[in-house]
Design a protein around this motif. Structure first.
Motif, short mmCIF file in Angstrom:
data_model
loop_
_atom_site.label_atom_id
_atom_site.label_comp_id
_atom_site.label_asym_id
_atom_site.label_seq_id
_atom_site.Cartn_x
_atom_site.Cartn_y
_atom_site.Cartn_z
N HIS A 13 0.83 -1.22 0.15
CA HIS A 13 -0.09 -0.02 0.12
C HIS A 13 0.97 1.18 0.05
O HIS A 13 1.77 1.27 0.95
CB HIS A 13 -1.03 0.09 1.01
CG HIS A 13 -1.66 1.34 1.43
ND1 HIS A 13 -2.03 1.89 2.40
CD2 HIS A 13 -2.48 2.04 0.48
CE1 HIS A 13 -2.72 2.85 2.50
NE2 HIS A 13 -2.93 3.10 1.06
N PHE A 14 0.86 2.10 -1.06
CA PHE A 14 1.73 3.11 -1.28
C PHE A 14 1.00 4.37 -0.70
O PHE A 14 -0.07 4.84 -0.92
CB PHE A 14 2.28 3.59 -2.74
CG PHE A 14 2.83 2.30 -3.50
CD1 PHE A 14 4.27 2.49 -3.38
CD2 PHE A 14 2.31 1.15 -3.74
CE1 PHE A 14 5.12 1.59 -4.02
CE2 PHE A 14 3.00 0.28 -4.50
CZ PHE A 14 4.35 0.17 -4.46
N ASP A 56 -2.86 8.41 0.76
CA ASP A 56 -2.61 7.40 0.00
C ASP A 56 -1.87 8.09 -1.32
O ASP A 56 -2.02 9.20 -1.92
CB ASP A 56 -4.19 7.12 -0.54
CG ASP A 56 -4.73 6.21 0.14
OD1 ASP A 56 -3.96 5.69 1.19
OD2 ASP A 56 -5.81 5.51 -0.05
N MET A 57 -0.90 7.30 -1.95
CA MET A 57 -0.06 7.73 -3.06
C MET A 57 -0.58 7.35 -4.42
O MET A 57 -0.74 5.87 -4.52
CB MET A 57 1.27 7.48 -2.96
CG MET A 57 2.22 7.75 -4.12
SD MET A 57 4.05 7.27 -3.68
CE MET A 57 4.58 7.66 -5.29
N ASP A 58 -0.87 8.11 -5.53
CA ASP A 58 -1.54 7.60 -6.74
C ASP A 58 -0.32 6.90 -7.40
O ASP A 58 0.62 7.53 -7.83
CB ASP A 58 -2.25 8.76 -7.53
CG ASP A 58 -2.83 8.18 -8.81
OD1 ASP A 58 -2.79 6.95 -8.90
OD2 ASP A 58 -3.30 9.21 -9.52
N SER A 117 -3.49 3.04 -5.46
CA SER A 117 -2.48 3.02 -4.52
C SER A 117 -1.63 1.78 -4.07
O SER A 117 -1.14 1.42 -2.90
CB SER A 117 -2.68 3.94 -3.42
OG SER A 117 -3.74 3.62 -2.60
N THR A 118 -2.13 0.44 -4.57
CA THR A 118 -1.84 -0.77 -4.26
C THR A 118 -1.19 -1.82 -5.23
O THR A 118 -1.40 -1.32 -6.60
CB THR A 118 -3.12 -1.51 -3.71
OG1 THR A 118 -4.20 -1.58 -4.52
CG2 THR A 118 -3.86 -0.77 -2.48
N ALA A 119 -0.34 -2.53 -4.76
CA ALA A 119 0.07 -3.42 -5.77
C ALA A 119 0.33 -4.65 -5.08
O ALA A 119 0.31 -5.07 -3.75
CB ALA A 119 1.63 -2.97 -6.17
N LEU A 166 10.75 -0.03 -8.91
CA LEU A 166 9.44 0.75 -9.17
C LEU A 166 10.05 1.70 -10.41
O LEU A 166 10.75 2.23 -10.16
CB LEU A 166 9.10 1.48 -8.14
CG LEU A 166 7.84 2.30 -8.36
CD1 LEU A 166 6.61 1.62 -8.84
CD2 LEU A 166 7.51 3.41 -7.33
N THR A 167 9.07 1.55 -11.68
CA THR A 167 9.26 2.57 -12.67
C THR A 167 8.23 3.43 -12.73
O THR A 167 7.09 3.26 -12.60
CB THR A 167 9.21 1.53 -14.06
OG1 THR A 167 10.27 0.85 -13.90
CG2 THR A 167 9.63 2.53 -15.06
N ASP A 168 8.69 4.82 -12.67
CA ASP A 168 7.41 5.84 -12.66
C ASP A 168 7.00 6.18 -13.68
O ASP A 168 7.31 5.47 -14.87
CB ASP A 168 7.93 7.35 -11.75
CG ASP A 168 9.09 7.76 -12.41
OD1 ASP A 168 9.36 7.56 -13.71
OD2 ASP A 168 9.95 8.30 -11.81
N ALA A 169 6.03 7.08 -13.80
CA ALA A 169 5.35 7.35 -15.12
C ALA A 169 6.40 7.92 -16.22
O ALA A 169 5.90 7.77 -17.41
CB ALA A 169 4.14 8.26 -14.97
#
Length: 752
Positions: free
Chosen positions: A22-23, A30-32, A58-60, A78-81
Motif C-alpha cells: 500500500h503506497f 494514499d499515493m497514486d 495506490s496498491t500492488a 519501481l518504474t514511475d510514469a
C-alpha cells in the motif's frame, strides 16, 4: 540515488505466497501509482522473476513462485510514469522445507505479508516501510470482489457457451463448480508434463550445428499443448572422436524478422560416441505453438557455434525446417534430416474435454488483462477528449496573456542583470552594505573562518570535539586482519622471513627466478547472513615488477601458480561456474615512462552479471606520475579497496574503487587506479581473505615483496561508507582508460 527498504521474506517450500503493498506519501495520504510498474526477481540457483501487478490506485501485489527450501535474495524496482526506475525493496528470502508433499495444483497465492510503503520526495532519500496487517484483509476483499465479478460475467454467458460448444478454463471451474455442473458441463484438468519424440532409433546420422523448425511441427509426436515450457532436450551423439569440451544448447526464436535468444541449457561435458546428451533448461523456455525456432549447439563459455554428429531421422523438406550452421542471419532451410530428439515440456494448467485441449489459464488470464486494459484506455481517451475541448476554448486568450507576460519578464530580467553586483578581473565581488543571509548558506565547498589568536574559542572547541568524535567512529567501524605469516607459501627458490608472527613478512625472490606467493589473513569473521563489508586495506609493496591478485565476495576461486605476468593467477572456480563475487588483478611493470615521467598500472576486474552473459573483464589503465627516485611499486605502502554502497548482482555500477597509498617524495600520496562493480552485501563473508603475488625476476639482483596486516571497513547506518567518499575527496584520480570485454582465459606457464 534513492535507497531501497530492507524487508526479509519468509516462505514455505513449493507454496506460492504474495506480499500486498500500500503506497502512501511521506505525509501519510494514499499515493497514486497510476502509470507506474513494478518488477522484481529472486535469486535461488538462478534468477526467477516475480509476478508484480498494480491492483489499484495506490496498491500492488508481488507474488513469489513455488521456491525450493533454502536461502536466497530478492529485490524489487519501481518504474514511475516518466520511465525512470528506482529501487523499492530488497532483502533475504528464507524458504522453510515442508513434510507434507505439495499436491501439484496451481492454488492461488496466499497473502503472507503486507506493507505500507512510503517513497521519499527526493532522489537521495530512502524508502520506508511499516507492516500493516489490515492490508491483508483489504487484498482478500479485493480478490473476492474480482472473483465475484468474474464469476458473474461467466455465469451470464454460460448458457450460450455450452450451446455453442465453448467452455471455460479450470480456474473458473474451481470458482464455480456448482454452476458448471448444473449446466451439465464436465471438465478435466490438463496439467503436468509431456514427452515428445521425433521418432524411433535410427542408424543414419548427420552433422547438426543448428536445426530450424516450427514448434508444433509434425516431427514431434506426443501431447503438444498450445503453450508450454520446454525443460529438456535429449539427443544421441555419434562421431569418430570424443568431444572433450563443455557444450550447451541454445534456443532462438524468430521475432519481427530477426532471431533472438530465448534460452540456454546447462552444460554437458565430455561426450563420447553413442552417448545420450540431455540438455536441461531451468526453469524452462516458454514456447507457443507456431513459434519458429532454431536449436543451436555451442561449445565452451564463449558459446562458439559447434557441429555434433547426431542420430537423425529422414523428414520431408519444407520451408523453415532443416539443418542450419549459423543463426546470425535467418538461413534458407532445405535439409531432409532431423536430429533424433526426445523433448520434455511442462505445460500450463488448462482444461480438456475428451482429451482435446480447449484453453489454458495463461490464455484466459491474458484475455482478461487485455479487456481490462482496453476498457481503461477507452475511458482515458474519453476523459482526454473532454478536457481537450475545454482547453481549446481558452487557448487564444492564454496565448495573448503569455505574450504580454513574456515581454514583461524580458524587461524585468534586463533590470535584474543591471542590478547584480559585477565580478572584477581578479574574481572579486563587492556587495554594498555587507552580506545578510535570510537562510542557511550552502558551504559544501568549505568556508575559511580564521580563529582569534590566543585562548581557544567556542568554535575551535566544537571543531576539536567533532574531529575527535569522527576519528573515534572511524576506529569503531573497522576491525583488524592479521597476516598469517605461518601460512605464507612461495614457489621456486624464494625464502620467507617472518618478523612478527601474524604481523609482517618479507619474501625474497632470487635473480633469474620466478615465484607465486600466497598469503591469507586471520580475522574474527564478524558477520552472519549479511556481512556489512564495505572495504579493506593492507600493507604490500614490491621492489620490482610484480602482479597482485585477490578475490572478493561470494564464490570459490582457483589459484594457478607460476604463470606469466599477463596470465590470470586467480580465476572463478568450478569450471568458471557463475557466481556473484569478483576478482581484481593489479599489474605493475616497473617500466618508467621517461617522456611522461611516471608509471603505468593495469587493473583487470573479472565479474559476471548473469549466467547467460557469463564472465566479463574490465581492464583499467592508470598513470602515476613519479620521478626516478619514486619507483612504483617500490613506493607502494598500502593497497586500498572500498565500496560506497552495496553492489547489485545483476547490473554494473561503479560502487567500488581501488587506491594505492604511496610513500616517497610525490606531491600526492593517494591515487585511485580503478573503479569496480563491487560485491553484494549478501553472504559476502569477510570480503577479502587472501592475496596472491607473482614475481618474474629479470632484474639485476634479488626482488623482495613486503607484506603486513590489514583492516576491514564496515558500512555505517544507512548503508553508507564515509571512508569511500573521504578517499575520493583527498585522492588523485589516475585512471586514463577503461575497456570491458568477454573473459578469455590467459594461462601461460613459465619455464622452470
Amino acid at each position: 540515488m534513492r535507497q531501497a527498504a530492507n524487508y526479509n521474506i519468509h516462505a514455505t517450500e513449493s507454496l506460492p505466497q504474495s506480499l500486498a503493498l500500500h503506497f502512501i506519501s511521506p505525509s501519510g495520504e494514499d499515493m497514486d501509482i497510476s502509470g507506474m510498474t513494478l518488477r522484481g526477481a529472486v535469486v535461488q540457483d538462478g534468477v526467477i522473476m516475480l509476478d508484480c501487478a498494480v491492483t489499484g490506485a495506490s496498491t500492488a501485489l508481488v507474488t513469489w513462485p513455488r521456491l525450493a527450501s533454502g536461502c536466497g535474495a530478492y529485490d524489487i524496482f519501481l518504474t514511475d510514469a516518466s520511465g525512470k526506475e528506482y529501487p523499492l525493496l530488497k532483502g533475504a528470502v528464507h524458504v522453510v522445507s515442508r513434510v507434507t508433499p505439495p499436491d501439484g495444483t496451481e492454488e492461488a497465492a496466499a497473502v503472507a505479508g503486507a506493507l505500507d510503503v512510503s517513497i521519499p520526495e527526493t532522489e537521495d532519500g530512502s524508502v520506508t516501510i511499516v507492516e500493516n496487517p489490515s492490508i491483508v484483509v483489504e487484498e482478500l476483499v479485493r480478490q473476492a470482489e474480482a472473483a465475484r465479478d468474474e464469476a458473474k460475467r461467466f455465469v451470464e454467458t454460460l448458457e450460450g457457451q455450452v450451446k455453442s460448444g465453448e467452455l471455460v478454463n479450470e480456474a473458473v471451474a474451481n470458482k464455480l463448480p456448482a454452476a458448471l455442473k448444473d449446466a451439465g458441463v464436465e471438465l478435466e484438468a490438463a496439467t503436468g508434463q509431456s514427452t515428445l519424440s521425433s521418432g524411433d532409433a535410427a542408424d543414419t546420422w548427420t552433422i547438426v550445428g543448428g536445426y530450424a523448425m516450427t514448434w508444433g511441427d509434425e516431427i514431434l509426436a506426443g501431447h503438444l499443448p498450445d503453450s508450454c515450457r520446454l525443460t529438456s532436450i535429449s539427443t544421441v551423439y555419434f562421431f569418430t572422436d570424443p568431444a572433450l569440451n563443455q557444450y550447451c544448447l541454445r534456443i532462438w526464436r524468430l521475432t519481427d524478422g530477426a532471431y533472438s535468444l530465448i534460452g540456454t541449457s546447462a552444460y554437458v561435458s565430455n561426450l563420447s560416441s553413442g552417448q545420450t546428451a540431455t540438455w536441461v533448461f531451468t526453469p524452462g523456455v516458454i514456447l507457443q505453438r507456431g513459434d519458429k525456432i532454431i536449436i543451436q549447439v555451442c561449445e565452451g563459455t564463449e558459446m562458439t557455434p559447434y557441429a555434433l554428429g547426431m542420430h537423425a531421422v529422414l523428414t520431408p523438406s519444407v520451408p523453415g525446417r532443416g539443418l542450419v550452421t549459423e543463426v546470425a542471419n535467418p538461413p534458407t532451410v532445405n535439409g531432409t534430416m532431423a536430429p533424433l530428439m526426445t523433448v520434455v515440456v511442462d505445460y500450463d494448467d488448462g482444461i480438456t474435454l475428451g482429451g482435446m485441449e480447449l484453453a489454458t489459464a495463461r490464455q484466459l488470464d491474458s484475455l482478461g488483462r487485455d479487456v481490462r486494459q482496453s476498457s481503461a484506455i477507452a475511458e482515458a481517451a474519453a476523459r482526454t477528449a473532454g478536457q481537450s475541448a475545454a482547453t481549446a476554448s481558452t487557448s487564444a486568450s492564454d496565448a495573448a496573456t503569455s505574450a504580454t507576460a513574456a515581454a514583461n519578464a524580458a524587461t524585468a530580467a534586463q533590470q535584474a542583470l543591471e542590478a547584480m553586483p559585477q565580478v572584477d578581473a581578479s574574481g572579486n565581488m563587492t556587495l554594498a552594505g555587507g552580506l545578510t543571509a535570510a537562510g542557511a548558506v550552502n558551504a559544501n565547498g568549505g568556508i575559511n573562518i580564521p580563529l582569534a589568536v590566543g585562548a581557544a574559542t567556542d568554535t575551535a572547541a566544537v571543531n576539536r570535539m567533532y574531529a575527535a568524535g569522527m576519528a573515534g567512529v572511524t576506529g569503531i567501524l573497522t576491525s583488524n586482519a592479521f597476516l598469517n605469516t605461518d601460512a605464507i607459501t612461495a614457489s621456486g627458490s624464494s625464502t620467507v622471513t617472518k618478523t612478527v608472527p601474524y604481523h609482517l613478512a618479507g619474501i625474497k625472490i632470487p635473480k633469474g627466478t620466478h615465484s607465486t606467493i600466497q598469503a591469507k589473513f586471520e580475522v574474527s569473521n564478524p558477520q552472519w547472513n549479511y556481512s556489512s563489508f564495505a572495504g579493506f586495506s593492507f600493507l604490500w609493496r614490491a621492489t620490482n615488477a610484480a602482479k597482485l591478485s585477490f578475490g572478493i565476495g561470494r564464490g570459490t576461486k582457483t589459484v594457478r601458480p607460476d604463470l606469466s605476468i599477463d596470465s590470470y593467477s586467480i580465476i572463478p572456480a568450478n569450471g568458471l561456474a557463475y557466481n556473484h563475487g569478483e576478482i581484481l588483478d593489479i599489474t605493475f611493470d616497473n617500466v618508467r615512462n621517461t617522456e611522461r615521467n611516471g608509471y603505468t598500472v593495469r587493473v583487470r576486474e573479472i565479474f559476471a552479471l548473469n549466467n547467460t552473459d557469463s564472465w566479463q573483464v574490465k581492464t583499467t589503465t592508470s598513470f602515476i606520475p613519479a620521478s626516478q627516485n619514486e619507483p612504483v611499486p617500490w613506493t607502494v605502502c598500502k593497497v586500498v579497496y572500498q565500496q560506497k554502497s552495496v553492489a547489485s548482482i545483476a547490473r554494473y555500477e561503479d560502487t567500488g574503487a581501488l587506491w594505492l597509498m604511496l610513500t616517497g617524495g610525490q606531491g600526492y600520496n593517494l591515487y585511485q587506479i580503478a573503479t569496480c562493480r563491487g560485491v553484494s552485501n549478501f553472504e559476502t563473508g569477510v570480503g577479502i581473505s587472501s592475496w596472491v603475488t607473482d614475481v618474474v625476476n629479470n632484474a639485476g639482483g634479488d626482488v623482495s615483496v613486503y607484506a603486513g596486516i590489514g583492516e576491514y571497513t564496515y558500512y555505517q547506518p544507512g548503508g553508507m561508507n564515509p571512508v569511500f567518499y573521504s578517499l575520493e575527496a583527498v585522492g588523485v584520480n589516475a585512471i586514463e582508460s577503461e575497456e570491458t570485454a568477454g573473459f578469455e582465459d590467459i594461462n601461460v606457464p613459465l619455464e622452470s
